[in-house]
Design a protein around this motif. Structure first.
Motif, PDB file in Angstrom:
ATOM      1  N   ALA A   5      37.750  45.136  23.450  1.00 53.92           N
ATOM      2  CA  ALA A   5      38.080  45.803  22.185  1.00 53.92           C
ATOM      3  C   ALA A   5      36.822  46.026  21.347  1.00 53.92           C
ATOM      4  CB  ALA A   5      39.098  44.973  21.405  1.00 53.92           C
ATOM      5  N   GLY A   6      35.986  44.991  21.225  1.00 51.54           N
ATOM      6  CA  GLY A   6      34.758  45.129  20.440  1.00 51.54           C
ATOM      7  C   GLY A   6      33.795  46.123  21.052  1.00 51.54           C
ATOM      8  N   LEU A   7      33.701  46.107  22.365  1.00 50.27           N
ATOM      9  CA  LEU A   7      32.803  47.034  23.050  1.00 50.27           C
ATOM     10  C   LEU A   7      33.266  48.474  22.852  1.00 50.27           C
ATOM     11  CD1 LEU A   7      30.292  46.840  24.918  1.00 50.27           C
ATOM     12  CD2 LEU A   7      31.862  47.040  26.849  1.00 50.27           C
ATOM     13  N   GLY A  19      35.583  53.668  32.219  1.00 52.59           N
ATOM     14  CA  GLY A  19      36.941  54.193  32.141  1.00 52.59           C
ATOM     15  C   GLY A  19      37.989  53.123  32.372  1.00 52.59           C
ATOM     16  N   VAL A  20      37.768  52.258  33.357  1.00 54.12           N
ATOM     17  CA  VAL A  20      38.729  51.187  33.635  1.00 54.12           C
ATOM     18  C   VAL A  20      38.726  50.168  32.508  1.00 54.12           C
ATOM     19  CG1 VAL A  20      39.284  49.283  35.198  1.00 54.12           C
ATOM     20  CG2 VAL A  20      38.590  51.495  36.133  1.00 54.12           C
ATOM     21  N   ALA A  21      37.545  49.780  32.035  1.00 51.48           N
ATOM     22  CA  ALA A  21      37.464  48.774  30.971  1.00 51.48           C
ATOM     23  C   ALA A  21      38.150  49.242  29.704  1.00 51.48           C
ATOM     24  CB  ALA A  21      35.995  48.440  30.685  1.00 51.48           C
ATOM     25  N   PHE A  22      38.050  50.541  29.404  1.00 52.70           N
ATOM     26  CA  PHE A  22      38.629  51.061  28.169  1.00 52.70           C
ATOM     27  C   PHE A  22      40.036  51.621  28.368  1.00 52.70           C
ATOM     28  CE2 PHE A  22      34.049  51.975  26.598  1.00 52.70           C
ATOM     29  CZ  PHE A  22      33.888  50.625  26.312  1.00 52.70           C
ATOM     30  N   GLY A  23      40.622  51.351  29.547  1.00 57.04           N
ATOM     31  CA  GLY A  23      41.999  51.746  29.795  1.00 57.04           C
ATOM     32  C   GLY A  23      42.210  53.230  29.940  1.00 57.04           C
ATOM     33  N   GLN A  24      41.142  53.982  30.260  1.00 54.64           N
ATOM     34  CA  GLN A  24      41.255  55.432  30.373  1.00 54.64           C
ATOM     35  C   GLN A  24      41.525  55.895  31.793  1.00 54.64           C
ATOM     36  OE1 GLN A  24      37.422  56.414  28.773  1.00 54.64           O
ATOM     37  NE2 GLN A  24      38.118  56.374  26.647  1.00 54.64           N
ATOM     38  N   GLY A  51      41.890  51.602  38.438  1.00 56.20           N
ATOM     39  CA  GLY A  51      40.899  51.272  39.449  1.00 56.20           C
ATOM     40  C   GLY A  51      40.629  49.795  39.453  1.00 56.20           C
ATOM     41  N   PRO A  52      39.796  49.328  40.383  1.00 53.55           N
ATOM     42  CA  PRO A  52      39.473  47.899  40.451  1.00 53.55           C
ATOM     43  C   PRO A  52      38.730  47.443  39.206  1.00 53.55           C
ATOM     44  CG  PRO A  52      38.040  49.161  41.907  1.00 53.55           C
ATOM     45  CD  PRO A  52      39.096  50.093  41.431  1.00 53.55           C
ATOM     46  N   ALA A  53      38.956  46.209  38.820  1.00 56.51           N
ATOM     47  CA  ALA A  53      38.313  45.667  37.622  1.00 56.51           C
ATOM     48  C   ALA A  53      36.799  45.755  37.753  1.00 56.51           C
ATOM     49  CB  ALA A  53      38.737  44.221  37.416  1.00 56.51           C
ATOM     50  N   PRO A  54      36.101  46.262  36.743  1.00 52.10           N
ATOM     51  CA  PRO A  54      34.640  46.386  36.839  1.00 52.10           C
ATOM     52  C   PRO A  54      33.961  45.037  36.667  1.00 52.10           C
ATOM     53  CG  PRO A  54      35.381  47.072  34.661  1.00 52.10           C
ATOM     54  CD  PRO A  54      36.619  46.774  35.455  1.00 52.10           C
ATOM     55  N   GLU A  55      32.908  44.802  37.439  1.00 49.27           N
ATOM     56  CA  GLU A  55      32.102  43.610  37.261  1.00 49.27           C
ATOM     57  C   GLU A  55      31.288  43.763  35.978  1.00 49.27           C
ATOM     58  OE1 GLU A  55      31.636  40.748  38.551  1.00 49.27           O
ATOM     59  OE2 GLU A  55      32.825  40.799  40.392  1.00 49.27           O
ATOM     60  N   GLY A  56      31.024  42.621  35.338  1.00 58.30           N
ATOM     61  CA  GLY A  56      30.326  42.652  34.062  1.00 58.30           C
ATOM     62  C   GLY A  56      28.954  43.285  34.134  1.00 58.30           C
ATOM     63  N   ARG A 111      41.763  45.863  34.210  1.00 60.55           N
ATOM     64  CA  ARG A 111      40.653  46.474  33.479  1.00 60.55           C
ATOM     65  C   ARG A 111      39.458  45.535  33.389  1.00 60.55           C
ATOM     66  NH1 ARG A 111      44.710  47.917  29.669  1.00 60.55           N
ATOM     67  NH2 ARG A 111      43.738  46.639  28.060  1.00 60.55           N
ATOM     68  N   GLY A 112      39.541  44.379  34.034  1.00 57.26           N
ATOM     69  CA  GLY A 112      38.418  43.459  34.024  1.00 57.26           C
ATOM     70  C   GLY A 112      38.479  42.442  32.917  1.00 57.26           C
ATOM     71  N   GLY A 113      39.594  42.363  32.224  1.00 63.31           N
ATOM     72  CA  GLY A 113      39.720  41.411  31.126  1.00 63.31           C
ATOM     73  C   GLY A 113      40.302  40.090  31.583  1.00 63.31           C
ATOM     74  N   LEU A 114      39.558  39.319  32.338  1.00 61.71           N
ATOM     75  CA  LEU A 114      40.070  38.052  32.859  1.00 61.71           C
ATOM     76  C   LEU A 114      40.439  37.107  31.726  1.00 61.71           C
ATOM     77  CD1 LEU A 114      37.805  37.251  35.922  1.00 61.71           C
ATOM     78  CD2 LEU A 114      40.268  37.602  35.923  1.00 61.71           C
TER      79      LEU A 114
END
Length: 915
Positions: free
Chosen positions: A74-76, A99-104, A107-112, A384-387
């Protein structure tokens, strides 16, 4: 709404202005402003905003909010959303990560690491049009995923026209991803400045006694000086008396905000509560929720008049403490009403996760429907990678679940998510919750497995192999596949603990693994590794070779479908390859681990993979390249806040013959590994020290170092130590020990069958012999080692052959071998052995040549790595993607490289002889 002023902080303002000036000149800047609540951090950020805007900066902002901490990225998103119009310029994997991190997109969760690189390139792209200032306030309330990515970016900006300015309250407990970055700590104002600010706030003559009391209680905190007088009546300000409260300054400020809100109309207080509970600041959402409660726009006027907040396109509180004060002052029923209204006002299609979260906060007691919504949202957040966010959703879902069995199941899932998110202690607490419910036998075994893996992660304890074996036995009738993997985990833990294991050692684990369920008809690498390693420690090295070689072949076969579970065992396969002296397999597997980690942007895996490849490059004689990778590993671990890995650094120092540094690194590595119970790490250090002392000719010390890893027979490191043991024992005249070590080495080399193994055995055999019969084995060693990757051992074979020839009186032949050895070792930077070769050459009457200084000697490790990559034809963008830097930083390094090498183009660099 402007924050409190910057009275009395000229040095701090100047520091901010210098950062901005440097950015205009092309030098990035990072600063973390720390201090207690109300000390003036936000004011300093606001000053930076004004100064930057006046200089033509683009200014982007993100503000952490306590209630928002469970929403991944959310902050990012706040910070990056205005820049996303440039996302199309990024490489496709980086676009996908954003795109995946921001829910757009799905796809597979992005690595940090990949996401961090995407954000770095996004900011660098924005800075192409002009300098960029990123303001991140209240970092302590950022969601964990955003904080980690921004910390990574802060540690990687270099030549971009970007300034990252963070503000973090230093009284909030928890991990600090910004630790180690440049910082500025704000203390309270001096007495004179405090009095001036207080007089400005009150605006009327103030009784001296009351003034002194307020000054003392505020302790120089600017917001306290502005807010504390608001809580006093006119009589008090004129000289009345008030019993002081034993509270900290931030608590007293919150109390001031709470008292101010208490006098507002009921509907206004409820509107404030809605704004406090909905931290996105979306005014349209606030008014929809207000309508759910029958609150009209006119209710905002008293709140705005009180100075607590303002509402325009966005909703802004005067201070984060005002938000928390409003929320904490509300009764639990009112808090639940607010969340229920916000849930009803949140679009279920556009933002289902936030709707589920508000709905869950509106529940009193348990509610299966709300819990199920949270559980579903957890899966979406995780994708989305939000573990960390997924873990929080699952944890709350477990709390809301009425059925004990379902609650235990969700608590177990939450524990798994917490562990994967790095919150091991929290995971243990959830396992305790799961234990209280009704789990089936398989779930209970899975619980115990997770408990053991967490314990091993936290302590690296030598008692873990026994625990894992117990779990494996329990799993055998329940899940044979998982049972076999758990047996391998147990052997892995035992190998790691080595001779420092408590109770169950590697032999115990290997014997117990014989009771593992039979493998499936279609063998996987994990099955072959389990079979081979259990055989290795029960029936011996030679018997284990066939299944272990098949496991390596399967992992090496490009036609074999390797799943994520197989990839998890890549590092163990590297140890097996080292045990078998299979230089080609070790090279391919270790470099594959680096490539996969780079492609995935795997923060956790890449440093260890780089460390392994750097260690391998040392014995390949590529010390310059090894140093580059070790520097990259150190930069990444620094960027992620992880401790640097010592293995490659020790090997580089030892093979370079750097005595003080080697001994210091060795002592530290052994002390720390012994404390953690990591026997294998101790054996690696001892094997490396044996090679170091052999290079310097300290054969007694080399023998003492080589004996323990051979005695303990550690998986890979006894293979490293055996040749060192033979050489040292021969040199000190301990022929019985040398003969016993040679017998073991020869038997294992025959079983392995690689040229590297057979070459080492031939060299060692020659050293134990006297007279002409030895020469055949020296020549065999050189022939075989010429076909291997590990050039250091080829050079050492020339060295010992030359030493033997000199002692045989064949000075001319000796010079040829010693000249070759000295040239190879000097060019590789293996200084200890090179000096040993030089001494032998001088004994033959020949003076060894001195190494000529090269222009590349002036390059730093990072510059050398960039030069090597650019010389292959890679673009700045491609190099930046590989090294997790920005293209602008690569170009800045290239300018330095061109200057040091006295060239002017990439074409010239491609033709330049790099080490």
């Amino acid at each position: 709404m402007r924050p409190v002023g910057l009275l009395g902080r000229p040095a701090e303002r100047e520091a901010i202005e210098r950062l901005l000036s440097d950015a205009q000149a092309g030098r990035s800047g990072v600063l973390v402003v720390r201090g207690e609540a109300g000390i003036g951090k936000s004011a300093l950020l606001e000053h930076a905003r004004e100064a930057a805007s006046a200089c033509g900066f683009r200014v982007e902002t993100s503000v952490g909010v306590e209630a928002e901490t469970q929403f991944a990225f959310a902050g990012l998103h706040q910070l990056c959303a205005p820049l996303l119009d440039r996302a199309g310029e990024l490489p496709v994997p980086q676009q996908a990560a954003l795109g995946v991190a921001f829910g757009q997109r799905s796809g597979p969760a992005p690595e940090g690491l990949l996401l961090g690189l995407a954000v770095l390139h996004l900011l660098a792209g924005g800075a192409e049009d002009g300098p960029v200032l990123c303001l991140v306030d209240d970092v302590q309330w950022l969601d964990e995923a955003s904080a980690q990515v921004l910390a990574f970016v802060a540690r990687r900006v270099s030549a971009e026209r970007v300034v990252l300015l963070f503000a973090r309250r230093d009284t909030v407990a928890g991990d600090d991803p910004l630790a180690g970055l440049p910082e500025m700590r704000l203390d309270g104002l001096g007495d004179s400045d405090a009095r001036q600010l207080l007089a400005t706030a009150v605006g009327t003559p103030l009784d001296e006694t009351v003034c002194n009391r307020i000054i003392a209680e505020a302790r120089g905190n600017p917001l306290a000086l502005l807010e504390l007088p608001r809580g006093g009546s006119a009589a008090l300000l004129a000289g009345g008396f008030e019993v002081p409260e034993a509270a900290s300054v931030p608590s007293r400020i919150e109390d001031s905000f709470r008292r101010r809100s208490a006098h507002l109309p009921a509907e206004t207080r409820l509107l404030l509560l809605l704004a406090a509970a909905e931290p996105t600041g979306e005014a349209a959402l606030l008014w929809r929720a207000a309508a759910e409660l029958g609150i009209g726009p006119e209710s905002a006027a008293p709140a705005e008049a009180s100075g607590l907040l303002e509402i325009a396109d966005r909703v802004w509180f005067r201070h984060p403490l005002a938000r928390s004060a409003v929320y904490q002052a509300a009764t639990p029923p009112d808090q639940r009403r607010a969340h229920a209204a916000l849930a009803a006002a949140t679009d279920a299609q556009r933002d289902p996760d936030r709707r589920a979260w508000h709905r869950a906060r509106s529940v009193l007691g348990t509610d299966e429907e709300a819990a199920a919504d949270l559980a579903r949202s957890a899966a979406q957040v995780r994708a989305r990678g939000g573990l960390a966010a997924a873990a929080a959703f699952l944890e709350r879902a477990a709390e809301l679940t009425p059925d004990p069995s379902t609650r235990a199941t969700r608590a177990l899932a939450a524990a798994h998510a917490k562990y994967e998110a790095g919150a091991s202690e929290a995971a243990l607490g959830l396992l305790d919750v799961a234990r209280t419910g009704s789990l089936d036998a398989l779930q209970r075994a899975q619980l115990e497995l997770l408990d053991a893996r967490i314990a091993f992660h936290l302590t690296r304890g030598g008692d873990m192999p026994g625990t894992l074996l117990d779990v494996a036995k329990t799993l055998t009738p329940l899940d044979p596949t998982l049972a076999r993997e758990t047996y391998l985990h147990a052997i892995d833990a035992a190998i790691h603990a080595g001779h420092l294991a408590c109770g169950c050692g590697v032999l115990d684990a290997a014997e117990a693994a014989r009771d593992a369920p039979p493998p499936p008809a279609s063998l996987r690498p994990v099955d072959l590794l389990l079979n081979g390693l259990s055989t290795r420690f029960t029936d011996g090295f030679e018997a284990s070779v066939p299944p272990l070689k098949r496991a390596l072949e399967m992992l090496l076969d490009p036609e074999t479908c390797i799943d994520d579970e197989d990839l998890r065992w890549l590092w163990l396969a590297c140890h097996v390859a080292a045990m078998l002296w299979d230089d080609e397999a070790l090279h391919v597997l270790a470099n594959r681990a680096v490539r996969l980690a780079r492609d995935a942007g795997a923060l956790s895996a890449l440093p260890a993979a780089l460390n392994a490849v750097a260690s391998i490059l040392v014995i390949a004689g590529e010390l310059a390249h090894a140093t580059e990778l070790a520097a990259e590993e150190s930069a990444i671990t620094e960027a992620t806040g992880a401790p640097p890995l010592p293995n490659a650094r020790l090997m580089i120092a030892a093979w370079r013959g750097e005595q003080p540094k080697t001994l210091e690194l060795y002592a530290t590595m052994v002390e720390e590994a012994t404390e953690r119970g990591e026997g294998a790490t101790v054996s690696l250090a001892e094997s490396t020290l044996a090679a170091f002392h052999n290079g310097l000719g300290n054969y007694d010390a080399a023998l003492a170092a080589a004996i323990p890893p051979c005695k303990h027979d550690d998986l890979a490191y006894s293979s490293l130590a055996l040749p060192e043991l033979v050489e040292a024992a021969v040199r000190v005249g301990d022929h019985d020990r040398a003969a016993a070590a040679l017998e073991q080495l020869s038997s294992r080399a025959q079983a392995s069958g690689t040229n590297f193994a057979l070459g080492l055995a031939a060299r060692s055999r020659a050293m134990t012999m006297t007279g002409p019969a030895a020469e055949e084995h020296y020549r065999e060693a050189i022939t075989r080692l010429t076909k291997c990757r590990w050039a250091v051992f080829l050079a050492r074979a020339h060295l010992v052959y030359g030493e033997w020839l000199r002692r045989e009186g064949r000075r001319q032949d000796a010079r040829e071998q010693l000249r070759t050895a000295h040239s190879m070792l000097s060019d590789m930077g293996i200084e200890g052995f090179a000096e040993r070769a030089a001494r032998e050459l001088r004994a033959t009457g020949e003076h060894p040549r001195k190494r000529t200084a090269q222009p590349t000697d002036a390059l730093t490790a990072q510059e050398a790595q960039i030069a090597r990559l650019v010389a292959t034809g890679a673009t700045s963008r491609e190099v930046a993607a590989q090294l997790f830097l920005s293209p602008r930083t690569i170009d800045a390094h290239l300018r330095n490289i061109f200057r040091k090498l006295d060239i002017t183009s990439r074409r010239q660099l491609r033709d330049f002889p790099l080490p």
